[in-house]
Scaffold this motif. Structure first.
Motif, PDB file in Angstrom:
ATOM      1  N   ARG A 164      -2.547  -4.363  14.977  1.00  0.00           N
ATOM      2  CA  ARG A 164      -2.298  -3.664  16.245  1.00  0.00           C
ATOM      3  C   ARG A 164      -2.609  -4.566  17.442  1.00  0.00           C
ATOM      4  O   ARG A 164      -1.944  -4.471  18.487  1.00  0.00           O
ATOM      5  CB  ARG A 164      -3.117  -2.370  16.294  1.00  0.00           C
TER       6      ARG A 164
ATOM      7  N   ARG B  88     -10.627   1.778  19.723  1.00  0.00           N
ATOM      8  CA  ARG B  88     -11.998   2.286  19.791  1.00  0.00           C
ATOM      9  C   ARG B  88     -12.686   1.821  21.065  1.00  0.00           C
ATOM     10  O   ARG B  88     -13.404   2.584  21.714  1.00  0.00           O
ATOM     11  CB  ARG B  88     -12.786   1.824  18.566  1.00  0.00           C
TER      12      ARG B  88
ATOM     13  N   GLU C 239      -7.980   0.951   1.518  1.00  0.00           N
ATOM     14  CA  GLU C 239      -9.043   0.432   2.387  1.00  0.00           C
ATOM     15  C   GLU C 239      -8.595  -0.849   3.086  1.00  0.00           C
ATOM     16  O   GLU C 239      -8.924  -1.080   4.252  1.00  0.00           O
ATOM     17  CB  GLU C 239     -10.307   0.175   1.565  1.00  0.00           C
ATOM     18  N   GLN C 240      -7.855  -1.680   2.368  1.00  0.00           N
ATOM     19  CA  GLN C 240      -7.364  -2.911   2.985  1.00  0.00           C
ATOM     20  C   GLN C 240      -6.399  -2.601   4.131  1.00  0.00           C
ATOM     21  O   GLN C 240      -6.356  -3.316   5.134  1.00  0.00           O
ATOM     22  CB  GLN C 240      -6.676  -3.774   1.932  1.00  0.00           C
ATOM     23  N   ARG C 241      -5.630  -1.521   3.997  1.00  0.00           N
ATOM     24  CA  ARG C 241      -4.727  -1.109   5.069  1.00  0.00           C
ATOM     25  C   ARG C 241      -5.498  -0.860   6.366  1.00  0.00           C
ATOM     26  O   ARG C 241      -5.065  -1.266   7.450  1.00  0.00           O
ATOM     27  CB  ARG C 241      -3.978   0.152   4.658  1.00  0.00           C
ATOM     28  N   LYS C 242      -6.645  -0.216   6.282  1.00  0.00           N
ATOM     29  CA  LYS C 242      -7.452   0.031   7.470  1.00  0.00           C
ATOM     30  C   LYS C 242      -7.954  -1.282   8.063  1.00  0.00           C
ATOM     31  O   LYS C 242      -7.957  -1.476   9.280  1.00  0.00           O
ATOM     32  CB  LYS C 242      -8.640   0.937   7.123  1.00  0.00           C
ATOM     33  N   LEU C 243      -8.383  -2.171   7.184  1.00  0.00           N
ATOM     34  CA  LEU C 243      -8.905  -3.464   7.637  1.00  0.00           C
ATOM     35  C   LEU C 243      -7.814  -4.265   8.348  1.00  0.00           C
ATOM     36  O   LEU C 243      -8.039  -4.821   9.432  1.00  0.00           O
ATOM     37  CB  LEU C 243      -9.454  -4.222   6.433  1.00  0.00           C
TER      38      LEU C 243
ATOM     39  N   GLY D 145      -5.090  -3.174   9.676  1.00  0.00           N
ATOM     40  CA  GLY D 145      -4.529  -2.482  10.835  1.00  0.00           C
ATOM     41  C   GLY D 145      -5.139  -2.915  12.145  1.00  0.00           C
ATOM     42  O   GLY D 145      -4.465  -2.901  13.191  1.00  0.00           O
ATOM     43  N   VAL D 146      -6.400  -3.322  12.135  1.00  0.00           N
ATOM     44  CA  VAL D 146      -7.063  -3.731  13.374  1.00  0.00           C
ATOM     45  C   VAL D 146      -6.413  -4.989  13.960  1.00  0.00           C
ATOM     46  O   VAL D 146      -5.959  -4.976  15.116  1.00  0.00           O
ATOM     47  CB  VAL D 146      -8.578  -3.923  13.147  1.00  0.00           C
TER      48      VAL D 146
ATOM     49  N   ASP E 228       0.816  -1.211   0.000  1.00  0.00           N
ATOM     50  CA  ASP E 228       0.000   0.000   0.000  1.00  0.00           C
ATOM     51  C   ASP E 228       0.851   1.264   0.000  1.00  0.00           C
ATOM     52  O   ASP E 228       0.342   2.353  -0.278  1.00  0.00           O
ATOM     53  CB  ASP E 228      -0.926   0.014   1.216  1.00  0.00           C
TER      54      ASP E 228
ATOM     55  N   SER F  22     -11.801  -2.115  16.812  1.00  0.00           N
ATOM     56  CA  SER F  22     -10.402  -1.976  17.203  1.00  0.00           C
ATOM     57  C   SER F  22     -10.291  -1.854  18.715  1.00  0.00           C
ATOM     58  O   SER F  22     -11.216  -1.390  19.399  1.00  0.00           O
ATOM     59  CB  SER F  22      -9.785  -0.751  16.540  1.00  0.00           C
TER      60      SER F  22
END
Length: 503
Positions: free
Chosen positions: A384, A447, A374-378, A380-381, A316, A444
Protein backbone atom coordinates in the motif's frame (compact mmCIF):
# COMPACT_ATOMS: atom_id res chain seq x y z
CA UNK A 1 5.75 -26.37 20.99
CA UNK A 2 9.41 -25.63 21.68
CA UNK A 3 10.78 -27.43 24.70
CA UNK A 4 13.70 -25.64 26.34
CA UNK A 5 15.39 -28.95 27.10
CA UNK A 6 14.92 -30.86 23.87
CA UNK A 7 14.70 -27.94 21.43
CA UNK A 8 12.20 -27.39 18.61
CA UNK A 9 10.19 -30.33 17.31
CA UNK A 10 11.54 -31.63 13.99
CA UNK A 11 8.80 -31.40 11.36
CA UNK A 12 10.53 -33.20 8.53
CA UNK A 13 13.67 -34.74 7.14
CA UNK A 14 14.60 -32.40 4.27
CA UNK A 15 13.63 -28.82 3.44
CA UNK A 16 14.81 -27.24 0.19
CA UNK A 17 15.22 -23.51 -0.46
CA UNK A 18 15.26 -22.37 -4.07
CA UNK A 19 17.63 -19.40 -4.26
CA UNK A 20 20.59 -18.29 -2.16
CA UNK A 21 20.01 -14.54 -1.96
CA UNK A 22 18.76 -12.66 1.11
CA UNK A 23 15.28 -14.20 1.14
CA UNK A 24 16.64 -17.71 0.61
CA UNK A 25 19.34 -17.44 3.26
CA UNK A 26 16.88 -16.01 5.79
CA UNK A 27 14.45 -18.83 4.98
CA UNK A 28 17.20 -21.39 5.55
CA UNK A 29 17.80 -19.87 8.96
CA UNK A 30 14.09 -20.12 9.72
CA UNK A 31 13.87 -23.76 8.62
CA UNK A 32 17.04 -25.09 10.24
CA UNK A 33 15.60 -25.77 13.74
CA UNK A 34 12.68 -27.77 12.33
CA UNK A 35 14.26 -30.09 9.75
CA UNK A 36 17.09 -32.59 9.90
CA UNK A 37 18.60 -31.11 6.76
CA UNK A 38 18.11 -27.85 4.84
CA UNK A 39 19.46 -27.60 1.29
CA UNK A 40 19.83 -24.19 -0.40
CA UNK A 41 20.04 -24.44 -4.20
CA UNK A 42 21.70 -21.48 -5.93
CA UNK A 43 22.36 -21.02 -9.64
CA UNK A 44 25.46 -18.84 -9.14
CA UNK A 45 28.81 -19.75 -7.70
CA UNK A 46 28.76 -17.82 -4.43
CA UNK A 47 31.82 -15.68 -3.71
CA UNK A 48 33.62 -15.98 -0.38
CA UNK A 49 33.87 -12.22 -0.09
CA UNK A 50 31.59 -9.29 -0.91
CA UNK A 51 31.47 -9.33 -4.70
CA UNK A 52 28.78 -8.84 -7.33
CA UNK A 53 27.31 -11.89 -9.04
CA UNK A 54 25.15 -12.46 -12.07
CA UNK A 55 22.01 -13.45 -10.17
CA UNK A 56 21.77 -10.17 -8.24
CA UNK A 57 22.24 -7.36 -10.77
CA UNK A 58 20.54 -4.89 -8.44
CA UNK A 59 23.46 -5.26 -6.01
CA UNK A 60 25.18 -2.50 -7.98
CA UNK A 61 22.64 0.02 -6.68
CA UNK A 62 22.01 1.41 -3.17
CA UNK A 63 20.17 -0.76 -0.67
CA UNK A 64 18.63 0.46 2.58
CA UNK A 65 18.31 -2.08 5.37
CA UNK A 66 15.14 -0.88 7.10
CA UNK A 67 14.67 -1.44 10.81
CA UNK A 68 12.03 -4.12 10.32
CA UNK A 69 14.44 -6.03 8.11
CA UNK A 70 17.50 -5.67 10.26
CA UNK A 71 15.48 -6.72 13.30
CA UNK A 72 14.07 -9.77 11.49
CA UNK A 73 17.52 -10.83 10.28
CA UNK A 74 18.86 -10.29 13.79
CA UNK A 75 16.26 -12.62 15.26
CA UNK A 76 17.04 -15.29 12.67
CA UNK A 77 20.80 -14.81 13.00
CA UNK A 78 21.77 -13.32 16.37
CA UNK A 79 24.79 -11.07 16.07
CA UNK A 80 24.14 -10.22 12.41
CA UNK A 81 24.02 -6.47 12.94
CA UNK A 82 27.21 -6.36 14.98
CA UNK A 83 28.99 -8.45 12.38
CA UNK A 84 27.72 -6.26 9.54
CA UNK A 85 29.05 -3.17 11.28
CA UNK A 86 32.33 -4.93 12.12
CA UNK A 87 32.65 -5.73 8.40
CA UNK A 88 32.31 -2.06 7.52
CA UNK A 89 28.59 -1.25 7.67
CA UNK A 90 27.77 2.23 8.93
CA UNK A 91 25.32 2.88 11.77
CA UNK A 92 23.99 6.38 11.04
CA UNK A 93 21.14 8.72 11.96
CA UNK A 94 19.94 10.02 8.58
CA UNK A 95 18.51 13.25 9.97
CA UNK A 96 21.97 14.12 11.33
CA UNK A 97 24.24 12.35 8.86
CA UNK A 98 22.39 13.00 5.58
CA UNK A 99 21.98 16.24 3.65
CA UNK A 100 18.38 16.10 2.45
CA UNK A 101 17.03 18.30 -0.35
CA UNK A 102 13.24 18.23 -0.43
CA UNK A 103 10.66 20.74 -1.57
CA UNK A 104 12.26 24.07 -2.34
CA UNK A 105 15.55 23.52 -0.50
CA UNK A 106 17.71 21.75 2.07
CA UNK A 107 16.09 20.46 5.25
CA UNK A 108 17.51 21.33 8.62
CA UNK A 109 19.89 18.96 10.31
CA UNK A 110 18.38 17.58 13.51
CA UNK A 111 18.14 14.49 15.66
CA UNK A 112 15.26 12.07 15.20
CA UNK A 113 13.95 8.64 16.13
CA UNK A 114 15.34 6.93 13.02
CA UNK A 115 18.73 5.27 12.64
CA UNK A 116 19.82 2.94 9.86
CA UNK A 117 22.62 0.60 8.83
CA UNK A 118 24.27 1.58 5.56
CA UNK A 119 26.15 -1.01 3.56
CA UNK A 120 26.25 -2.51 0.11
CA UNK A 121 23.93 -5.36 -0.84
CA UNK A 122 26.96 -7.55 -1.49
CA UNK A 123 28.21 -7.05 2.07
CA UNK A 124 24.80 -7.88 3.54
CA UNK A 125 24.77 -11.13 1.58
CA UNK A 126 28.35 -11.98 2.47
CA UNK A 127 27.67 -11.60 6.21
CA UNK A 128 24.49 -13.67 5.82
CA UNK A 129 26.40 -16.43 4.01
CA UNK A 130 28.96 -16.45 6.82
CA UNK A 131 26.15 -16.83 9.36
CA UNK A 132 24.36 -19.62 7.48
CA UNK A 133 27.59 -21.56 6.99
CA UNK A 134 27.82 -21.76 10.79
CA UNK A 135 24.49 -23.65 10.90
CA UNK A 136 25.50 -27.30 10.85
CA UNK A 137 22.43 -28.77 9.14
CA UNK A 138 22.27 -26.23 6.28
CA UNK A 139 23.97 -27.10 2.99
CA UNK A 140 24.67 -24.45 0.35
CA UNK A 141 24.78 -26.00 -3.12
CA UNK A 142 26.08 -23.69 -5.84
CA UNK A 143 25.99 -23.87 -9.63
CA UNK A 144 22.61 -25.62 -9.56
CA UNK A 145 19.79 -25.06 -12.06
CA UNK A 146 16.34 -25.93 -10.69
CA UNK A 147 13.91 -26.84 -13.47
CA UNK A 148 10.89 -28.44 -11.84
CA UNK A 149 8.97 -29.67 -8.81
CA UNK A 150 7.67 -33.14 -8.06
CA UNK A 151 4.00 -33.23 -7.05
CA UNK A 152 1.93 -36.01 -5.48
CA UNK A 153 -1.63 -35.74 -4.22
CA UNK A 154 -1.54 -31.92 -4.04
CA UNK A 155 1.77 -31.81 -2.19
CA UNK A 156 5.24 -30.80 -3.29
CA UNK A 157 7.45 -33.82 -2.73
CA UNK A 158 10.73 -32.92 -4.36
CA UNK A 159 12.84 -30.74 -6.61
CA UNK A 160 14.29 -31.53 -10.02
CA UNK A 161 17.63 -29.96 -10.81
CA UNK A 162 20.71 -30.19 -12.95
CA UNK A 163 24.37 -29.67 -12.17
CA UNK A 164 27.58 -30.02 -14.11
CA UNK A 165 27.43 -33.71 -13.18
CA UNK A 166 23.96 -34.22 -14.71
CA UNK A 167 20.29 -34.45 -13.69
CA UNK A 168 19.28 -34.97 -10.08
CA UNK A 169 16.21 -35.20 -7.89
CA UNK A 170 15.94 -34.25 -4.20
CA UNK A 171 13.07 -35.59 -2.11
CA UNK A 172 11.72 -32.80 0.06
CA UNK A 173 9.21 -32.48 2.87
CA UNK A 174 9.04 -28.72 2.42
CA UNK A 175 10.12 -26.21 -0.26
CA UNK A 176 10.59 -22.44 -0.17
CA UNK A 177 10.53 -20.48 -3.42
CA UNK A 178 13.06 -17.64 -3.08
CA UNK A 179 13.95 -17.42 -6.78
CA UNK A 180 13.03 -13.76 -7.15
CA UNK A 181 11.10 -11.85 -9.81
CA UNK A 182 11.92 -14.40 -12.48
CA UNK A 183 10.77 -17.47 -10.54
CA UNK A 184 9.25 -20.22 -12.69
CA UNK A 185 7.56 -21.96 -9.76
CA UNK A 186 4.16 -20.47 -10.62
CA UNK A 187 4.40 -21.84 -14.16
CA UNK A 188 5.35 -25.28 -12.85
CA UNK A 189 2.34 -25.27 -10.53
CA UNK A 190 -0.01 -24.32 -13.36
CA UNK A 191 1.45 -27.14 -15.46
CA UNK A 192 0.75 -29.47 -12.52
CA UNK A 193 -2.92 -28.49 -12.44
CA UNK A 194 -3.25 -25.40 -10.25
CA UNK A 195 -5.00 -22.35 -11.74
CA UNK A 196 -3.14 -19.25 -12.81
CA UNK A 197 -2.71 -17.18 -9.64
CA UNK A 198 -4.23 -13.69 -9.76
CA UNK A 199 -1.47 -11.12 -10.21
CA UNK A 200 -1.56 -7.47 -9.18
CA UNK A 201 0.84 -5.21 -11.05
CA UNK A 202 1.83 -1.58 -11.30
CA UNK A 203 4.86 -0.48 -13.29
CA UNK A 204 5.64 3.21 -12.80
CA UNK A 205 8.46 3.01 -15.38
CA UNK A 206 11.18 3.54 -12.81
CA UNK A 207 14.72 3.42 -14.16
CA UNK A 208 17.84 4.04 -12.15
CA UNK A 209 21.52 4.19 -12.90
CA UNK A 210 24.49 4.00 -10.55
CA UNK A 211 28.26 4.31 -10.46
CA UNK A 212 30.63 3.38 -7.64
CA UNK A 213 33.34 5.69 -6.30
CA UNK A 214 36.11 5.73 -3.72
CA UNK A 215 35.72 8.65 -1.35
CA UNK A 216 38.65 10.94 -0.60
CA UNK A 217 40.23 10.42 2.80
CA UNK A 218 38.79 12.32 5.73
CA UNK A 219 41.74 14.72 5.60
CA UNK A 220 41.12 15.48 1.92
CA UNK A 221 37.42 16.19 2.18
CA UNK A 222 36.12 19.78 2.27
CA UNK A 223 35.29 21.14 5.70
CA UNK A 224 31.68 21.56 4.52
CA UNK A 225 31.26 17.78 4.17
CA UNK A 226 29.63 17.18 7.53
CA UNK A 227 27.23 14.80 5.77
CA UNK A 228 27.82 11.17 4.78
CA UNK A 229 24.67 10.62 2.73
CA UNK A 230 23.28 13.03 0.14
CA UNK A 231 19.60 12.79 -0.91
CA UNK A 232 17.97 14.94 -3.60
CA UNK A 233 14.23 14.49 -3.98
CA UNK A 234 12.33 15.31 -7.21
CA UNK A 235 11.37 18.96 -7.59
CA UNK A 236 7.83 20.08 -6.67
CA UNK A 237 8.01 22.61 -9.53
CA UNK A 238 5.23 21.95 -12.05
CA UNK A 239 6.56 24.41 -14.64
CA UNK A 240 9.27 23.98 -17.25
CA UNK A 241 12.48 22.53 -15.82
CA UNK A 242 15.27 20.14 -16.80
CA UNK A 243 14.30 16.46 -16.70
CA UNK A 244 17.10 15.89 -14.16
CA UNK A 245 15.16 17.98 -11.63
CA UNK A 246 12.64 15.12 -11.53
CA UNK A 247 15.33 12.63 -10.57
CA UNK A 248 15.61 10.97 -7.18
CA UNK A 249 19.33 11.18 -6.42
CA UNK A 250 21.47 9.43 -3.81
CA UNK A 251 25.13 9.77 -2.93
CA UNK A 252 25.02 6.66 -0.78
CA UNK A 253 27.81 5.65 1.64
CA UNK A 254 28.85 2.02 1.95
CA UNK A 255 31.72 0.11 3.54
CA UNK A 256 35.42 0.61 2.81
CA UNK A 257 35.21 4.38 2.28
CA UNK A 258 33.12 3.95 -0.86
CA UNK A 259 29.98 5.59 -2.16
CA UNK A 260 27.34 4.75 -4.78
CA UNK A 261 26.22 7.71 -6.90
CA UNK A 262 22.70 6.90 -8.10
CA UNK A 263 20.09 8.74 -10.17
CA UNK A 264 16.61 7.41 -10.81
CA UNK A 265 13.31 8.61 -12.22
CA UNK A 266 9.72 7.72 -12.96
CA UNK A 267 9.25 7.63 -16.73
CA UNK A 268 12.38 9.48 -17.90
CA UNK A 269 15.14 7.87 -19.99
CA UNK A 270 18.27 7.55 -17.86
CA UNK A 271 21.94 7.86 -18.86
CA UNK A 272 23.65 4.64 -19.86
CA UNK A 273 27.17 5.86 -20.68
CA UNK A 274 29.75 7.41 -18.37
CA UNK A 275 29.68 10.66 -20.34
CA UNK A 276 25.88 10.93 -20.20
CA UNK A 277 25.91 10.04 -16.50
CA UNK A 278 28.35 12.85 -15.68
CA UNK A 279 26.48 15.34 -17.85
CA UNK A 280 23.17 14.50 -16.15
CA UNK A 281 24.76 14.81 -12.70
CA UNK A 282 25.63 18.43 -13.46
CA UNK A 283 21.98 19.20 -14.25
CA UNK A 284 20.34 17.92 -11.04
CA UNK A 285 18.81 20.40 -8.61
CA UNK A 286 21.97 21.15 -6.67
CA UNK A 287 25.60 21.44 -7.80
CA UNK A 288 26.69 19.52 -4.69
CA UNK A 289 26.03 16.11 -6.24
CA UNK A 290 28.31 16.62 -9.25
CA UNK A 291 30.98 18.42 -7.24
CA UNK A 292 31.04 15.57 -4.71
CA UNK A 293 31.47 13.04 -7.53
CA UNK A 294 34.28 15.15 -8.99
CA UNK A 295 36.21 14.81 -5.72
CA UNK A 296 35.94 11.00 -5.77
CA UNK A 297 37.69 8.31 -7.80
CA UNK A 298 35.34 6.21 -10.01
CA UNK A 299 35.73 2.45 -9.62
CA UNK A 300 33.01 1.12 -11.94
CA UNK A 301 31.13 1.69 -15.14
CA UNK A 302 27.55 2.93 -15.13
CA UNK A 303 24.96 0.29 -14.18
CA UNK A 304 21.31 0.69 -15.27
CA UNK A 305 18.22 -1.21 -14.09
CA UNK A 306 14.67 -1.08 -15.47
CA UNK A 307 13.07 -4.20 -13.98
CA UNK A 308 11.33 -2.26 -11.22
CA UNK A 309 7.57 -2.85 -11.46
CA UNK A 310 5.46 -3.77 -8.45
CA UNK A 311 4.12 -7.33 -8.82
CA UNK A 312 2.18 -9.39 -6.30
CA UNK A 313 1.41 -13.01 -7.20
CA UNK A 314 -1.70 -13.71 -5.14
CA UNK A 315 -1.11 -17.33 -4.19
CA UNK A 316 -3.04 -16.50 -1.01
CA UNK A 317 -6.24 -16.39 -3.10
CA UNK A 318 -6.01 -20.07 -4.10
CA UNK A 319 -8.59 -22.11 -2.22
CA UNK A 320 -6.26 -25.15 -2.23
CA UNK A 321 -2.61 -24.06 -2.39
CA UNK A 322 0.06 -26.76 -2.64
CA UNK A 323 1.03 -28.52 0.54
CA UNK A 324 4.65 -28.15 1.53
CA UNK A 325 5.41 -24.93 -0.40
CA UNK A 326 5.70 -21.26 0.57
CA UNK A 327 7.10 -18.18 -1.15
CA UNK A 328 9.33 -15.38 0.14
CA UNK A 329 10.75 -12.21 -1.34
CA UNK A 330 10.26 -11.14 -4.95
CA UNK A 331 8.98 -14.60 -5.93
CA UNK A 332 5.64 -13.61 -4.38
CA UNK A 333 5.75 -9.82 -4.03
CA UNK A 334 8.24 -7.54 -5.79
CA UNK A 335 8.33 -3.81 -5.14
CA UNK A 336 9.57 -0.69 -6.85
CA UNK A 337 13.16 -0.69 -5.49
CA UNK A 338 13.03 3.07 -4.86
CA UNK A 339 11.17 2.35 -1.63
CA UNK A 340 13.79 -0.01 -0.17
CA UNK A 341 11.17 -2.59 0.87
CA UNK A 342 12.48 -5.77 -0.75
CA UNK A 343 15.11 -7.04 1.70
CA UNK A 344 13.05 -6.15 4.75
CA UNK A 345 9.87 -7.77 3.39
CA UNK A 346 11.76 -10.95 2.50
CA UNK A 347 13.45 -11.16 5.90
CA UNK A 348 10.15 -10.49 7.68
CA UNK A 349 8.44 -13.25 5.67
CA UNK A 350 11.21 -15.66 6.71
CA UNK A 351 10.77 -14.69 10.35
CA UNK A 352 7.01 -15.18 10.00
CA UNK A 353 7.72 -18.65 8.57
CA UNK A 354 9.80 -19.53 11.62
CA UNK A 355 7.01 -18.38 13.91
CA UNK A 356 4.49 -20.59 12.09
CA UNK A 357 6.86 -23.56 12.14
CA UNK A 358 7.37 -23.12 15.88
CA UNK A 359 3.71 -23.84 16.58
CA UNK A 360 2.96 -26.26 13.75
CA UNK A 361 2.03 -29.84 14.47
CA UNK A 362 2.25 -30.79 10.79
CA UNK A 363 2.94 -29.23 7.40
CA UNK A 364 -0.32 -29.97 5.62
CA UNK A 365 -2.45 -27.64 3.54
CA UNK A 366 -3.79 -25.88 6.64
CA UNK A 367 -0.26 -24.76 7.49
CA UNK A 368 0.24 -23.24 4.02
CA UNK A 369 -3.19 -21.55 3.99
CA UNK A 370 -2.61 -19.98 7.40
CA UNK A 371 0.90 -18.86 6.52
CA UNK A 372 -0.26 -17.25 3.26
CA UNK A 373 -3.04 -15.44 5.12
CA UNK A 374 -0.64 -13.97 7.67
CA UNK A 375 1.91 -13.17 4.99
CA UNK A 376 -0.80 -11.27 3.10
CA UNK A 377 -1.15 -8.90 6.06
CA UNK A 378 2.61 -8.46 6.27
CA UNK A 379 3.02 -7.73 2.56
CA UNK A 380 0.01 -5.43 2.48
CA UNK A 381 1.84 -2.76 4.47
CA UNK A 382 4.69 -2.13 1.98
CA UNK A 383 2.39 -2.78 -0.99
CA UNK A 384 0.00 0.00 0.00
CA UNK A 385 2.92 2.35 0.59
CA UNK A 386 4.25 1.66 -2.90
CA UNK A 387 0.79 2.14 -4.41
CA UNK A 388 0.30 5.44 -2.57
CA UNK A 389 3.19 6.92 -4.55
CA UNK A 390 3.33 5.02 -7.84
CA UNK A 391 -0.38 5.24 -8.64
CA UNK A 392 -0.04 9.00 -8.96
CA UNK A 393 2.29 8.83 -11.97
CA UNK A 394 0.81 9.28 -15.45
CA UNK A 395 3.27 6.74 -16.85
CA UNK A 396 2.19 3.96 -14.45
CA UNK A 397 0.51 0.92 -16.04
CA UNK A 398 -0.86 -2.36 -14.69
CA UNK A 399 -3.83 -3.88 -12.94
CA UNK A 400 -3.60 -1.28 -10.16
CA UNK A 401 -3.60 1.70 -12.53
CA UNK A 402 -6.15 4.26 -11.34
CA UNK A 403 -8.81 5.94 -13.45
CA UNK A 404 -7.42 9.25 -14.68
CA UNK A 405 -9.53 11.40 -12.37
CA UNK A 406 -8.39 9.42 -9.32
CA UNK A 407 -4.77 9.52 -10.49
CA UNK A 408 -4.90 13.30 -10.83
CA UNK A 409 -6.29 13.67 -7.32
CA UNK A 410 -3.63 11.37 -5.88
CA UNK A 411 -0.87 13.17 -7.78
CA UNK A 412 -2.15 16.51 -6.51
CA UNK A 413 -2.40 15.56 -2.84
CA UNK A 414 0.41 13.02 -2.28
CA UNK A 415 3.30 15.47 -2.63
CA UNK A 416 1.87 18.15 -0.29
CA UNK A 417 0.74 15.46 2.17
CA UNK A 418 4.24 13.97 2.29
CA UNK A 419 5.76 17.43 2.76
CA UNK A 420 3.30 18.11 5.59
CA UNK A 421 4.29 14.89 7.37
CA UNK A 422 8.01 15.57 6.90
CA UNK A 423 7.59 19.14 8.15
CA UNK A 424 5.60 18.07 11.20
CA UNK A 425 8.15 15.36 11.97
CA UNK A 426 10.85 18.02 12.15
CA UNK A 427 9.10 19.61 15.12
CA UNK A 428 6.88 16.98 16.73
CA UNK A 429 8.54 13.98 18.37
CA UNK A 430 5.39 11.83 18.16
CA UNK A 431 4.89 12.46 14.43
CA UNK A 432 8.60 11.79 13.95
CA UNK A 433 8.39 8.45 15.79
CA UNK A 434 5.38 7.27 13.78
CA UNK A 435 6.85 8.46 10.49
CA UNK A 436 9.99 6.46 11.30
CA UNK A 437 7.86 3.38 11.95
CA UNK A 438 6.00 3.77 8.65
CA UNK A 439 9.22 4.29 6.70
CA UNK A 440 10.72 1.20 8.33
CA UNK A 441 7.59 -0.96 7.73
CA UNK A 442 6.84 -1.24 11.44
CA UNK A 443 3.49 0.52 11.04
CA UNK A 444 1.01 1.01 8.21
CA UNK A 445 0.41 4.44 6.75
CA UNK A 446 -3.29 4.00 7.46
CA UNK A 447 -2.66 3.33 11.13
CA UNK A 448 -0.43 6.37 11.41
CA UNK A 449 -2.96 8.63 9.70
CA UNK A 450 -5.78 7.54 12.01
CA UNK A 451 -3.76 8.12 15.19
CA UNK A 452 -5.41 11.10 16.97
CA UNK A 453 -2.10 12.34 18.37
CA UNK A 454 -0.46 12.27 14.94
CA UNK A 455 -3.40 14.10 13.38
CA UNK A 456 -3.23 16.73 16.10
CA UNK A 457 0.49 17.16 15.46
CA UNK A 458 -0.10 17.61 11.73
CA UNK A 459 -2.84 20.21 12.30
CA UNK A 460 -0.72 22.07 14.86
CA UNK A 461 2.23 22.18 12.49
CA UNK A 462 0.05 23.34 9.58
CA UNK A 463 -1.27 26.22 11.65
CA UNK A 464 2.21 27.19 12.85
CA UNK A 465 3.54 27.05 9.28
CA UNK A 466 0.71 29.27 8.04
CA UNK A 467 1.61 31.80 10.73
CA UNK A 468 5.34 31.56 9.97
CA UNK A 469 6.09 30.19 13.44
CA UNK A 470 7.95 26.97 12.64
CA UNK A 471 10.51 26.00 15.27
CA UNK A 472 12.90 24.29 12.84
CA UNK A 473 13.88 26.19 9.65
CA UNK A 474 13.83 24.55 6.22
CA UNK A 475 14.11 25.41 2.55
CA UNK A 476 17.78 26.42 2.58
CA UNK A 477 19.11 27.45 -0.85
CA UNK A 478 19.92 24.31 -2.89
CA UNK A 479 22.62 26.21 -4.77
CA UNK A 480 24.51 26.61 -1.50
CA UNK A 481 26.03 24.04 0.86
CA UNK A 482 23.49 22.36 3.18
CA UNK A 483 23.65 23.91 6.68
CA UNK A 484 25.71 22.03 9.26
CA UNK A 485 23.88 23.58 12.24
CA UNK A 486 22.13 21.15 14.58
CA UNK A 487 18.56 22.44 14.81
CA UNK A 488 17.37 19.70 17.16
CA UNK A 489 14.47 20.85 19.34
CA UNK A 490 15.28 21.28 23.01
CA UNK A 491 15.09 18.02 24.92
CA UNK A 492 15.85 15.79 21.94
CA UNK A 493 18.05 12.85 22.91
CA UNK A 494 21.70 13.39 21.99
CA UNK A 495 22.20 9.74 21.05
CA UNK A 496 19.93 7.16 19.51
CA UNK A 497 19.75 3.49 20.55
CA UNK A 498 20.72 0.88 17.98
CA UNK A 499 17.35 -0.79 17.71
CA UNK A 500 15.31 -0.72 20.93
CA UNK A 501 13.54 2.62 20.51
CA UNK A 502 12.95 2.04 16.83
CA UNK A 503 10.43 -0.75 17.21
Amino acid sequence: MINAEVGPMVLGSVAVVLGGSVGGLCSAGALAPYFDRVVVLERDELPADARHRRGVPQSKHPHFLLNSGRRAIGELFPGFEDELIAAGGLHLMPSMDAAYLDGEGWSARKRSAMTMIYSSRILIERVLRDKIRDVSNVELREGVAVHGLSVHDGAITGVQLSTSAGEEHIDADFVVDAMGRGSSVGDWLVAAGWPEPPVQTLDAKVTYTSRWYDLPSAEQRPSSWWWQHLVIMPTPDKGQHPAEHDFLVNFFPVEDNRVIACMGSWGHPMPRSTEAFLEAAHRVRTPLFASAMDRCAPTSQVHLTRSTGNKWRRYDRWSTPPKGLVFVGDSICAFNPFYAQGISSAASSALLLREHLSRAGSLGRKFCVEFLAEQRKLLGVPWRLAMARDQGYECAVGTEQLPEWKRRILAAVSGPAFSLIVGAAREDVVVDEHFSKVFNLDESLGRMMTNPRVLAGLVRYRIRAALGRERVPYGFDPQEEPPATDYSPAGTATTAPRTGAEV
